[in-house]
Design an enzyme around this catalytic site. Structure first.
Site, mmCIF file in Angstrom:
data_model
loop_
_atom_site.group_PDB
_atom_site.id
_atom_site.type_symbol
_atom_site.label_atom_id
_atom_site.label_comp_id
_atom_site.label_asym_id
_atom_site.label_seq_id
_atom_site.Cartn_x
_atom_site.Cartn_y
_atom_site.Cartn_z
ATOM 1 N N HIS A 1 6.983 6.827 30.816
ATOM 2 C CA HIS A 1 7.691 8.092 30.633
ATOM 3 C C HIS A 1 9.125 7.864 31.096
ATOM 4 O O HIS A 1 9.548 8.359 32.132
ATOM 5 C CB HIS A 1 6.994 9.171 31.474
ATOM 6 C CG HIS A 1 7.347 10.585 31.126
ATOM 7 N ND1 HIS A 1 8.446 10.931 30.346
ATOM 8 C CD2 HIS A 1 6.753 11.764 31.475
ATOM 9 C CE1 HIS A 1 8.488 12.249 30.236
ATOM 10 N NE2 HIS A 1 7.476 12.777 30.896
ATOM 11 N N ARG B 1 5.805 12.502 22.009
ATOM 12 C CA ARG B 1 4.797 12.313 23.067
ATOM 13 C C ARG B 1 3.450 12.150 22.393
ATOM 14 O O ARG B 1 3.113 12.895 21.460
ATOM 15 C CB ARG B 1 4.779 13.513 24.010
ATOM 16 C CG ARG B 1 3.582 13.491 24.946
ATOM 17 C CD ARG B 1 3.645 14.568 26.002
ATOM 18 N NE ARG B 1 4.660 14.268 27.001
ATOM 19 C CZ ARG B 1 4.869 14.994 28.103
ATOM 20 N NH1 ARG B 1 4.131 16.071 28.316
ATOM 21 N NH2 ARG B 1 5.799 14.664 28.972
ATOM 22 N N ARG C 1 8.004 21.205 30.269
ATOM 23 C CA ARG C 1 9.342 20.773 30.688
ATOM 24 C C ARG C 1 9.982 19.750 29.756
ATOM 25 O O ARG C 1 11.140 19.873 29.380
ATOM 26 C CB ARG C 1 9.310 20.116 32.079
ATOM 27 C CG ARG C 1 9.374 21.073 33.211
ATOM 28 C CD ARG C 1 8.595 20.510 34.372
ATOM 29 N NE ARG C 1 7.194 20.457 34.001
ATOM 30 C CZ ARG C 1 6.360 21.487 34.122
ATOM 31 N NH1 ARG C 1 6.774 22.592 34.659
ATOM 32 N NH2 ARG C 1 5.103 21.402 33.736
ATOM 33 N N THR C 2 9.216 18.707 29.446
ATOM 34 C CA THR C 2 9.836 17.610 28.696
ATOM 35 C C THR C 2 10.289 18.116 27.330
ATOM 36 O O THR C 2 11.425 17.903 26.918
ATOM 37 C CB THR C 2 8.854 16.428 28.567
ATOM 38 O OG1 THR C 2 8.422 16.077 29.879
ATOM 39 C CG2 THR C 2 9.518 15.222 27.934
ATOM 40 N N LYS D 1 -5.385 17.747 7.702
ATOM 41 C CA LYS D 1 -6.027 17.323 6.447
ATOM 42 C C LYS D 1 -6.344 15.837 6.453
ATOM 43 O O LYS D 1 -6.869 15.311 5.476
ATOM 44 C CB LYS D 1 -5.107 17.608 5.256
ATOM 45 C CG LYS D 1 -4.681 19.041 5.090
ATOM 46 C CD LYS D 1 -3.750 19.150 3.870
ATOM 47 C CE LYS D 1 -2.997 20.466 3.851
ATOM 48 N NZ LYS D 1 -1.907 20.427 2.859
#
Ligand code: NCD
Length: 305
Positions: free
Chosen positions: A134, A106, A56-57, A85
């Site tokens: 959040h 996030r 959703r976000t 890497k």
């Protein structure tokens, strides 16, 4: 004023900023409802960097940016990037900061968003940093509650679930406190809200916060539920044990207010009987949809458009 600034925590916002975002989100909602989109960010590139899973976000931020006319630059995965890497988070961010006008990130580590914002020159939005914050979820939750109930002040809001590890709950407690809701916390044993957070809202906003162990939703206007945040437990066995014992059944809906709204940031796993989806109380899919107008408002305000 959000213009040009980062959005890392709800604490970065004054009540007037949130009022402005709620108003702007209403306009955006009306625009979308009329089948229209905007092109105010036609020249801009918005980068989404999700180092933790998201449906959703991420998708609602990308939808929001597109509906404002922006282009999306998506960091697909650690596996397919130079992080594989051994490139550091800071170097990766410096690169993306050179390509895009706004970064949305996030990350699993608490504090990662604040750190990233220090590394980047362009504004950065925290789309969740570990169990910490959040903020944009809280903004869309406040928008949802106000749209559904006409107000937030004086509403009885129950926060139910893993209140220890859920960043959505930590941010929302603060947001609801700021807007004068009366809060009841219901958590499985061991997953209670950090007492410091409770003290903070009581002191700052004079919020009434009641803690209960048994789930009785009869007084609630809104019940905001979240899942057990299994990935944040030191011991997955412990998480599974609580997951099995914590479940909202159809029985819990007996005697509730006729207009109770059950909200949930989603994903929902085992904490709610899926039969609840078909009841008039279940409003979480509407809530998820409202993430788009609110995130349009957030992006537009930060980009100063
Ligand atoms: C939440 C999250 O990622 O914190 N989901 C979301 O953003 N809608 C809730 C969760 O994962 O439980």
């Amino acid at each position: 004023m959000l213009r040009g600034n980062d959005l890392i925590s709800v604490r970065d916002l004054e009540k007037a900023d949130i009022e402005q975002l709620l108003k702007r989100a209403e306009d955006m909602d009306r625009t979308l409802g009329a089948g229209r989109t905007l092109d105010i960010l036609k020249e801009k590139i918005v980068a989404t960097l999700f180092f933790e899973p998201s449906t959703r976000t991420k998708m609602s931020f990308q939808t929001a940016a597109k509906r404002l006319g922006a282009q999306i630059l998506n960091f697909t995965s650690m596996e397919s990037s130079s992080m594989k890497k051994g490139e550091t988070l800071a170097d990766t961010l410096r690169m993306v900061d050179g390509y895009a006008d706004l970064l949305i990130m996030r990350h699993a580590a608490e504090g990662a968003a604040r750190y990233a914002a220090e590394v980047c020159k362009h504004p950065l939005i925290n789309a969740g940093d570990g169990g910490n914050q959040h903020p944009t979820q809280t903004l869309l939750d406040l928008f949802t509650i106000r749209k559904m109930k006409g107000k937030i002040q004086g509403l009885s809001v129950y926060l139910v679930g893993d209140l220890k590890y859920a960043r959505t709950m930590r941010s929302l407690l603060y947001g609801l406190g700021m807007f004068g809701a009366e809060i009841t916390l219901v958590a499985p044993a061991g997953l209670e809200m950090d007492p410091k957070m409770v003290e903070e809202v009581k002191e700052k906003f004079g919020t009434s916060v009641t803690q209960k162990t048994a789930l009785n939703l009869s007084g609630a206007d809104v019940a905001y539920v979240c899942r057990v945040q299994k990935e944040r437990f030191a011991d997955p066995y412990e998480a599974e044990k609580v997951q099995k014992s914590f479940r909202i059944t159809m029985d819990a809906l007996k005697g509730v207010k006729d207009d109770l709204a059950i909200l949930h940031p989603l994903p929902k796993i085992d904490e709610m009987d899926p039969q609840i989806d078909a009841t008039k109380y279940a409003r979480y899919f509407e809530q998820a949809k409202l993430g788009v107008p609110m995130r349009m408002a957030i992006i537009a305000e930060i980009m100063g458009e």
